[in-house]
Design an enzyme around this catalytic site. Sequence first.
Site, mmCIF file in Angstrom:
data_model
loop_
_atom_site.group_PDB
_atom_site.id
_atom_site.type_symbol
_atom_site.label_atom_id
_atom_site.label_comp_id
_atom_site.label_asym_id
_atom_site.label_seq_id
_atom_site.Cartn_x
_atom_site.Cartn_y
_atom_site.Cartn_z
ATOM 1 N N LEU A 86 0.823 -1.220 0.000
ATOM 2 C CA LEU A 86 0.000 0.000 0.000
ATOM 3 C C LEU A 86 0.856 1.270 0.000
ATOM 4 C CD1 LEU A 86 -2.901 -1.119 2.344
ATOM 5 C CD2 LEU A 86 -2.948 -0.815 -0.139
ATOM 6 N N MET A 133 1.671 3.569 -5.496
ATOM 7 C CA MET A 133 1.062 2.887 -6.643
ATOM 8 C C MET A 133 -0.061 1.961 -6.185
ATOM 9 S SD MET A 133 2.464 4.059 -9.333
ATOM 10 C CE MET A 133 2.090 2.961 -10.675
ATOM 11 N N ASN A 192 -0.586 -4.947 3.703
ATOM 12 C CA ASN A 192 0.710 -4.266 3.655
ATOM 13 C C ASN A 192 1.566 -4.769 4.805
ATOM 14 O OD1 ASN A 192 2.178 -1.988 2.238
ATOM 15 N ND2 ASN A 192 2.438 -1.397 4.379
ATOM 16 N N VAL A 223 4.954 -4.014 -4.761
ATOM 17 C CA VAL A 223 6.008 -3.788 -3.772
ATOM 18 C C VAL A 223 7.336 -3.542 -4.471
ATOM 19 C CG1 VAL A 223 4.878 -5.134 -1.953
ATOM 20 C CG2 VAL A 223 6.418 -6.285 -3.570
ATOM 21 N N SER A 283 2.378 1.823 -15.853
ATOM 22 C CA SER A 283 3.022 3.130 -15.997
ATOM 23 C C SER A 283 2.015 4.264 -15.847
ATOM 24 C CB SER A 283 3.679 3.248 -17.370
ATOM 25 O OG SER A 283 4.199 4.541 -17.525
ATOM 26 N N GLY A 284 2.520 5.386 -15.378
ATOM 27 C CA GLY A 284 1.673 6.566 -15.247
ATOM 28 C C GLY A 284 1.827 7.224 -13.890
ATOM 29 N N LYS A 339 7.695 -2.883 -20.721
ATOM 30 C CA LYS A 339 7.689 -1.776 -19.755
ATOM 31 C C LYS A 339 9.105 -1.200 -19.599
ATOM 32 C CE LYS A 339 6.275 0.938 -16.353
ATOM 33 N NZ LYS A 339 7.291 1.280 -15.428
ATOM 34 N N HIS A 376 9.727 0.916 -22.513
ATOM 35 C CA HIS A 376 8.953 2.134 -22.282
ATOM 36 C C HIS A 376 9.751 3.093 -21.388
ATOM 37 C CE1 HIS A 376 6.589 4.433 -19.377
ATOM 38 N NE2 HIS A 376 5.699 4.633 -20.335
ATOM 39 N N ASN A 377 10.286 2.576 -20.289
ATOM 40 C CA ASN A 377 11.031 3.436 -19.377
ATOM 41 C C ASN A 377 12.299 3.976 -20.036
ATOM 42 O OD1 ASN A 377 9.077 2.543 -17.582
ATOM 43 N ND2 ASN A 377 10.498 2.488 -15.866
ATOM 44 N N GLU A 415 11.303 6.721 -22.116
ATOM 45 C CA GLU A 415 11.011 7.849 -21.206
ATOM 46 C C GLU A 415 12.317 8.593 -20.875
ATOM 47 O OE1 GLU A 415 8.456 6.654 -17.877
ATOM 48 O OE2 GLU A 415 9.810 7.757 -16.570
ATOM 49 N N LYS A 470 16.583 4.952 -11.281
ATOM 50 C CA LYS A 470 16.239 3.762 -10.498
ATOM 51 C C LYS A 470 16.551 2.472 -11.231
ATOM 52 C CE LYS A 470 13.088 5.199 -6.916
ATOM 53 N NZ LYS A 470 11.724 5.207 -6.409
ATOM 54 N N ARG A 524 22.726 11.155 -17.408
ATOM 55 C CA ARG A 524 22.388 11.232 -15.976
ATOM 56 C C ARG A 524 23.633 10.941 -15.140
ATOM 57 N NH1 ARG A 524 16.267 9.100 -14.659
ATOM 58 N NH2 ARG A 524 15.296 9.802 -16.579
#
Length: 489
Positions: free
Chosen positions: A18, A21, A40, A82, A136-137, A190, A193-194, A197, A267, A294
Amino acid sequence: MSQTKSQTDKADIGLIGLAVMGQNLVLNMADHGFSVAVYNRSADKTNDFLAGQAAQKTIQGAYSLPELVQSLKTPRKVMLMVKAGEVVDDFITQLVPLLDEGDIIIDGGNSLYTDSTRRTNALKQQGILFIGTGVSGGEEGARNGPSIMPGGNVEAWAAVKPIFQAIAAKVNDQACCDWVGKEGAGHYVKMVHNGIEYGDMQLISEAYQLMREGLGLSADECHDVFARWNTGVLDSYLIEITADILTFNDTDGAPLIDKILDSAGQKGTGKWTGISSLDMGVPLTLITESVYARCLSSLKDERGVAAEIYPRTIVANTEDKEAVLQAIHDALYASKIISYTQGYMLMKEAAKEFKWDLNYGGIALMWRGGCIIRSTFLSEIKRAFDEQPDLQNLLQDSFFEHAIKSSQANWRKAVIFGISQSIPTPALSSALAFFDGYRSATVSANMLQAQRDYFGAHTYERIDAPRGERFHTDWIKSGGNISSSSYEV
Ligand code: NBP
């Protein structure tokens, strides 16, 4: 007690984790008519959530994993939101003895795709169905409609699909969620996708620095430019938030952007994308440069020392400001096309390597709404793959051909402008270098092959001999005739 609940009293899905996300996905599910049981590790978060935002909704708390599992309808669906890595494996280990054959574990965190492949196969042996899904979002997407990219064991999909497609973002009534492929395919997509991004963010940041330092525009003026660009071909969430950021003032009334330290964090998903591209031999230069940018930004103190030794040289700009802005715009657009081109090249290679049947148009639709890289531009990628499912490369589609051809001169102009002003543009310029390599029928690798053969007898192919036939030359007339093995890594 939950054990005594009838099947109809039980929850449609359980969610573990919890944090930002997890909570928002649960609220989104409840708003779409699903009942959710939540757990959780730290019970106080469960209590706070139930007493706060979850109150009066179809959300029930559980304070142990057995309690959570017993409160679910069968086949049970347990979703993990998690921290990726060992925590996911620990929860799976604890859940398996509590579940029955045909029950489903879903991992919605940012897990490494190889972990999802391993989990899919290991759980299959134990009769448990596994889905590894990209979500994602961020917070807003999770609450109001994320992009969801599920992969894993396809036998689980029918039971999960109604929930996922209901809570996902919609574009023209189509859910930004569909089955991606087996094993770790969802998390792979995904990850890409990142990576994209990372690339989009770096490109926008370079365009910003060219405007700010190269053209001397104020934050407000930059806002106006980005806001204008957001009404055209660059229309996207990241351009929109960039414009917003530039109007945000600190408590003293000055732009907050000027107070933020120029040292970027990460990350890991951009790095994983770069590593995968090296493993697959795909030239994913723009995304990888964005990861390195970065890394370079984080050398803040060292850069300060170097700046003293090598002060920036500035050449007076004689170009019309509007013309340079248009060049930056076109460079950003063309580079973005290259970034997606490279991302799709990587996914195609991964599909070949892992025998995944990826739906490239469907992936563009999943990214079209809800996620961080959402943009109108993705409709063209979807159209391109819908029209030609076997399209070898996005640059071979006539829309993108036209876009690149009409941007090319300005793209070069913007990169030259950056070089002349000593402003680094690693993403814009590496995209151009890739393009020049990709569109060249002849590159300099003949020299490279000669060098390899000269010092290591690595052999070479000749333009006047069939492909695959290999030659070795005794370049210094003193070596033997033995050549090195010709394997590729
Ligand atoms: P976090 O990534 O911060 O994870 C927090 C959750 O993990 C909490 O429920 C926490 O429990 C639990 N947890 C941790 Br940390 N260590 C644990 C352990 N050793 N044992 C049991 N539980 C543990 O949350 P998030 O930002 O909501 O992200 C959830 C997943 O979604 C992650 O994989 C993330 O990479 C991915 N994701 C995040 C975003 C985003 O924008 N944040 C976007 C897309 C995907 P606790 O409350 O007891 O500490």
